[in-house]
Write a protein that holds these residues in place. Structure first.
Motif, PDB file in Angstrom:
ATOM      1  N   ILE A   1       0.843  -1.043   0.297  1.00 58.28           N
ATOM      2  CA  ILE A   1      -0.053   0.192   0.465  1.00 58.28           C
ATOM      3  C   ILE A   1       0.815   1.523  -0.315  1.00 58.28           C
ATOM      4  N   GLY A   2       0.597   2.441  -0.302  1.00 57.86           N
ATOM      5  CA  GLY A   2       0.826   3.398  -0.435  1.00 57.86           C
ATOM      6  C   GLY A   2       0.597   4.896  -0.714  1.00 57.86           C
ATOM      7  N   GLY A   3       0.776   5.318  -1.727  1.00 59.13           N
ATOM      8  CA  GLY A   3       0.188   6.653  -1.703  1.00 59.13           C
ATOM      9  C   GLY A   3       0.897   7.962  -0.667  1.00 59.13           C
ATOM     10  N   ALA A   4       1.444   9.048  -1.214  1.00 60.82           N
ATOM     11  CA  ALA A   4       1.894   9.995  -0.449  1.00 60.82           C
ATOM     12  C   ALA A   4       1.686  10.874   0.814  1.00 60.82           C
ATOM     13  N   GLU A   5       0.500  10.868   1.195  1.00 62.74           N
ATOM     14  CA  GLU A   5       0.397  11.303   1.910  1.00 62.74           C
ATOM     15  C   GLU A   5      -0.442   9.602   3.084  1.00 62.74           C
TER      16      GLU A   5
ATOM     17  N   THR B   1       4.102   2.975 -13.433  1.00 63.58           N
ATOM     18  CA  THR B   1       2.770   3.779 -14.698  1.00 63.58           C
ATOM     19  C   THR B   1       1.591   3.734 -13.223  1.00 63.58           C
ATOM     20  N   TYR B   2       0.994   4.318 -13.348  1.00 64.72           N
ATOM     21  CA  TYR B   2      -0.759   5.237 -12.774  1.00 64.72           C
ATOM     22  C   TYR B   2      -1.054   3.953 -13.683  1.00 64.72           C
ATOM     23  N   ASP B   3      -2.231   3.486 -12.703  1.00 61.28           N
ATOM     24  CA  ASP B   3      -3.379   3.186 -13.600  1.00 61.28           C
ATOM     25  C   ASP B   3      -4.959   3.465 -12.136  1.00 61.28           C
ATOM     26  N   ARG B   4      -5.180   5.292 -12.460  1.00 63.61           N
ATOM     27  CA  ARG B   4      -5.982   5.484 -10.833  1.00 63.61           C
ATOM     28  C   ARG B   4      -7.506   6.304 -11.378  1.00 63.61           C
ATOM     29  N   ALA B   5      -7.774   6.403 -12.857  1.00 66.94           N
ATOM     30  CA  ALA B   5      -8.404   6.504 -12.843  1.00 66.94           C
ATOM     31  C   ALA B   5      -9.605   6.381 -12.480  1.00 66.94           C
TER      32      ALA B   5
ATOM     33  N   GLY C   1       1.479  18.134  -3.600  1.00 65.37           N
ATOM     34  CA  GLY C   1       0.790  17.962  -4.836  1.00 65.37           C
ATOM     35  C   GLY C   1      -0.027  17.726  -5.249  1.00 65.37           C
ATOM     36  N   ILE C   2       0.034  16.169  -4.707  1.00 62.16           N
ATOM     37  CA  ILE C   2      -0.121  14.908  -6.194  1.00 62.16           C
ATOM     38  C   ILE C   2      -2.167  15.250  -5.339  1.00 62.16           C
ATOM     39  N   THR C   3      -2.469  15.489  -4.388  1.00 65.84           N
ATOM     40  CA  THR C   3      -3.775  15.638  -4.394  1.00 65.84           C
ATOM     41  C   THR C   3      -4.766  16.726  -5.620  1.00 65.84           C
TER      42      THR C   3
ATOM     43  N   TYR D   1       5.677  17.594  -7.350  1.00 69.56           N
ATOM     44  CA  TYR D   1       5.262  16.809  -8.168  1.00 69.56           C
ATOM     45  C   TYR D   1       5.361  15.721  -9.246  1.00 69.56           C
ATOM     46  N   ARG D   2       4.653  15.883  -9.454  1.00 63.59           N
ATOM     47  CA  ARG D   2       4.736  14.065 -10.154  1.00 63.59           C
ATOM     48  C   ARG D   2       4.545  14.265 -12.072  1.00 63.59           C
ATOM     49  N   SER D   3       5.344  14.601 -12.918  1.00 63.25           N
ATOM     50  CA  SER D   3       5.008  14.949 -14.489  1.00 63.25           C
ATOM     51  C   SER D   3       3.948  14.223 -15.007  1.00 63.25           C
ATOM     52  N   LYS D   4       3.872  12.709 -14.266  1.00 59.75           N
ATOM     53  CA  LYS D   4       2.923  11.928 -14.975  1.00 59.75           C
ATOM     54  C   LYS D   4       1.119  12.693 -14.497  1.00 59.75           C
ATOM     55  N   LEU D   5       1.163  12.981 -13.278  1.00 60.70           N
ATOM     56  CA  LEU D   5      -0.009  13.822 -13.477  1.00 60.70           C
ATOM     57  C   LEU D   5      -0.464  14.900 -13.937  1.00 60.70           C
ATOM     58  N   TRP D   6       0.601  15.894 -13.937  1.00 57.29           N
ATOM     59  CA  TRP D   6       0.334  17.031 -14.795  1.00 57.29           C
ATOM     60  C   TRP D   6       1.271  17.853 -15.152  1.00 57.29           C
TER      61      TRP D   6
ATOM     62  N   ARG E   1      13.447   3.294  -2.907  1.00 61.61           N
ATOM     63  CA  ARG E   1      13.517   5.238  -2.990  1.00 61.61           C
ATOM     64  C   ARG E   1      12.471   5.544  -2.501  1.00 61.61           C
ATOM     65  N   ILE E   2      10.856   4.688  -3.164  1.00 64.14           N
ATOM     66  CA  ILE E   2       9.966   5.101  -3.061  1.00 64.14           C
ATOM     67  C   ILE E   2       9.894   6.243  -1.558  1.00 64.14           C
ATOM     68  N   GLY E   3       8.979   6.567  -1.452  1.00 60.90           N
ATOM     69  CA  GLY E   3       8.297   7.377  -0.368  1.00 60.90           C
ATOM     70  C   GLY E   3       9.466   7.930   0.619  1.00 60.90           C
TER      71      GLY E   3
ATOM     72  N   GLY F   1      10.490  10.768   0.593  1.00 56.81           N
ATOM     73  CA  GLY F   1      10.492  12.133   0.361  1.00 56.81           C
ATOM     74  C   GLY F   1       9.910  12.138   2.342  1.00 56.81           C
ATOM     75  N   ASP F   2       8.357  11.124   2.356  1.00 62.18           N
ATOM     76  CA  ASP F   2       7.451  11.289   2.699  1.00 62.18           C
ATOM     77  C   ASP F   2       8.150  10.795   4.329  1.00 62.18           C
ATOM     78  N   SER F   3       8.870   9.965   4.265  1.00 55.65           N
ATOM     79  CA  SER F   3       9.539  10.051   5.725  1.00 55.65           C
ATOM     80  C   SER F   3      10.246  11.377   5.437  1.00 55.65           C
TER      81      SER F   3
ATOM     82  N   GLY G   1       9.269  -0.987  -0.243  1.00 54.88           N
ATOM     83  CA  GLY G   1       7.375  -0.707   0.162  1.00 54.88           C
ATOM     84  C   GLY G   1       7.605   0.305   0.435  1.00 54.88           C
ATOM     85  N   ASP G   2       6.635   1.400   0.493  1.00 56.99           N
ATOM     86  CA  ASP G   2       6.935   3.087   0.811  1.00 56.99           C
ATOM     87  C   ASP G   2       6.545   3.818   2.072  1.00 56.99           C
ATOM     88  N   HIS G   3       6.529   3.161   3.191  1.00 60.00           N
ATOM     89  CA  HIS G   3       6.454   3.654   4.289  1.00 60.00           C
ATOM     90  C   HIS G   3       7.365   2.374   5.030  1.00 60.00           C
TER      91      HIS G   3
HETATM   92  O1  KDG Z   1       6.144   9.541  -2.661  1.00 60.12           O
HETATM   93  C1  KDG Z   1       5.487   8.268  -2.484  1.00 60.12           C
HETATM   94  C2  KDG Z   1       3.998   8.100  -4.188  1.00 60.12           C
HETATM   95  O2  KDG Z   1       4.696   8.864  -5.174  1.00 60.12           O
HETATM   96  C3  KDG Z   1       3.935   7.279  -3.843  1.00 60.12           C
HETATM   97  O3  KDG Z   1       3.716   6.336  -3.239  1.00 60.12           O
HETATM   98  C4  KDG Z   1       2.573   6.783  -4.730  1.00 60.12           C
HETATM   99  O4  KDG Z   1       1.164   8.530  -4.006  1.00 60.12           O
HETATM  100  C5  KDG Z   1       2.073   7.866  -4.693  1.00 60.12           C
HETATM  101  C6  KDG Z   1       1.786   8.882  -6.473  1.00 60.12           C
HETATM  102  O5  KDG Z   1       1.245   9.578  -6.367  1.00 60.12           O
HETATM  103  O6  KDG Z   1       2.833   8.642  -7.511  1.00 60.12           O
END
Ligand code: KDG
Length: 333
Positions: free
Chosen positions: A32-36, A103-107, A135-137, A168-173, A270-272, A274-276, A310-312
C-alpha cells in the motif's frame, strides 16, 4: 505528541519480484502506498495521533486498505466509502544503471469522488495541530485542486499549522498547471517541502541550473517573504546508480539555511523517501527540536526508509533517534 490530519489518495502498489519488467512479469507483490498515506504511517510510527481524510471503494480492496490503516493506528473515521475503484500503481524497480519506472492506473478512483462531498471541517480540525497534504492531491482533478485549497484555508482559519509537500509528478500534470495551483495554495502554507527544481521548473524562479545551496537559499528567502512561509525543507539527491545515492538535507527558517552532511546511502527502495523526510521534519518541528536536529531527524527518517522495501517504514521515534545519534548527529532530547 500532536493530532495530525492528512488528505490524500491511497494506492495499491504492484511490484514485480526480482527487478522484473512490468511488461513481462507474471507475478506482482501488492503493498500500500500514496504520498500522504505514507507520511501518515511514518507520523503514526513516531507516536502522533493521525487521521486520514480520503475515500475507499466499498469492496474487499477498500477493506484491505482500511484494515491496513487500522493496523497502523491511523484513524479512518474520515475515510468515506465511495463508488469507484482503488487506484493502483506499478513500480518497475531500477537496478544498477537501469532506473525505476512508475505506471499509474488510477482513473475513476473512489478518491476522485470525495471532492464533491461536504466535509465537516470543524470536526475534522477539532483540536488538531497540523495538517499535511501534497501536490499529488491537487494534481488529480480540478475538483481535488479545489478541495485541497478549501482544506488549507479551513486549516489556516483554525490556526492549524499547514504543511505542503510540492511532490511534483510529471505523469499527473504539467509544470504550468502545477504552477497555477501552487500559487493558490502557498499563501495558506506554513511549512513547505520544495527543492530547487520546484522553484526553477514550476515556480519560474530562473533558468534550470545545476544544484547549488546558495541558489536554493535565494529561492527559499524569496518564497518565504512572498507567501509568509515559516519553514522550508528539501533533500538534494545525487544518483550514482539505482542502488547508490548521495542525499543531503536543507532547512530554511528565520532567514537562515541549515545544511546536513552529505550521506552516501545504499538504496533498497527509494519510493516514499521524501514522505519519510517530511514526516521526520514535521515531527522534529512539533517536538521543538533545534533546527539542526529537526533536519537530522528528517534525514535519519528518510535514510532509514531507503533501507526497507515498500512506500513507508515502521521505525519508532526511539529507533530514528538511535540511528541519528549513531550515524548523523548527537542530540540532547
Ligand atoms: O511519494 C511516494 C508516492 O509517489 C507513492 O506512494 C505513490 O502517491 C503516489 C503517487 O501518486 O505517485
Amino acid at each position: 505528541m500532536s493530532k495530525i490530519i492528512t488528505l490524500g489518495e491511497p494506492l495499491m502498489r504492484m511490484t514485480p519480484p526480482g527487478f522484473q519488467r512490468v511488461k513481462e512479469t507474471k507475478e506482482f507483490k501488492a503493498t500500500i502506498g500514496g504520498a500522504e498515506l505514507n507520511a501518515s504511517v511514518n507520523l503514526a510510527n513516531l507516536g502522533h495521533e493521525v487521521a486520514f481524510v480520503s475515500a475507499l471503494p466499498g469492496n474487499d480492496l477498500g477493506e484491505n486498505v482500511r484494515n491496513f490503516l487500522r493496523e497502523r493506528h491511523i484513524d479512518d473515521q474520515w475515510v468515506k466509502r465511495e463508488e469507484g475503484r482503488l487506484g493502483v500503481y506499478y513500480v518497475e524497480e531500477g537496478y544498477g544503471p537501469r532506473s525505476a519506472k512508475v505506471t499509474y492506473d488510477r482513473a475513476y478512483s473512489s478518491f476522485l469522488q470525495v471532492a464533491s462531498q461536504e466535509w465537516d471541517w470543524e470536526a475534522i480540525f477539532d483540536s488538531c495541530q497540523l495538517f499535511h497534504v501534497s501536490g499529488i492531491t491537487p494534481a488529480l482533478s480540478p475538483s481535488l485542486k479545489e478541495l485541497t485549497l478549501k482544506a488549507v484555508k479551513e486549516a489556516r482559519e483554525r490556526n492549524v499549522l499547514v504543511s505542503f509537500d510540492c511532490n511534483y509528478r510529471s505523469k499527473l500534470w504539467s509544470e504550468v498547471e502545477a504552477k497555477l495551483a501552487f500559487e493558490q495554495i502557498l499563501p495558506y502554507v506554513d511549512v513547505c517541502f520544495a527543492g530547487q527544481k520546484d522553484f526553477t521548473n514550476i515556480m519560474n524562479e530562473g533558468p534550470e541550473e545545476s544544484f547549488h545551496p546558495q541558489l536554493l537559499e535565494k529561492y527559499f528567502r524569496k518564497a518565504a517573504l512572498e507567501y509568509g512561509i515559516s519553514l522550508f525543507a528539501c533533500t538534494n539527491r545525487e544518483v550514482r546508480d539505482s542502488q547508490n545515492h548521495q542525499l543531503q538535507g536543507f532547512l530554511f527558517k528565520n532567514d537562515q539555511l541549515f545544511e546536513s552532511q552529505k550521506h552516501s546511502i545504499q538504496v533498497l527502495d527509494r519510493i516514499g523517501g521524501g514522505d519519510s523526510f517530511a514526516a521526520g521534519i514535521l515531527h522534529g518541528m512539533v517536538e521543538d527540536l533545534n533546527e539542526t536536529s529537526v533536519l537530522d531527524f528528517g534525514m535519519a527518517s528518510s535514510i532509514l526508509k531507503h533501507t526497507v522495501k515498500g512506500d513507508h517504514s515502521s521505525f519508532s521515534e526511539d529507533e530514528v533517534f538511535g540511528f541519528m545519534n549513531a550515524h548523523l548527529h548527537d542530540v540532547v532530547r
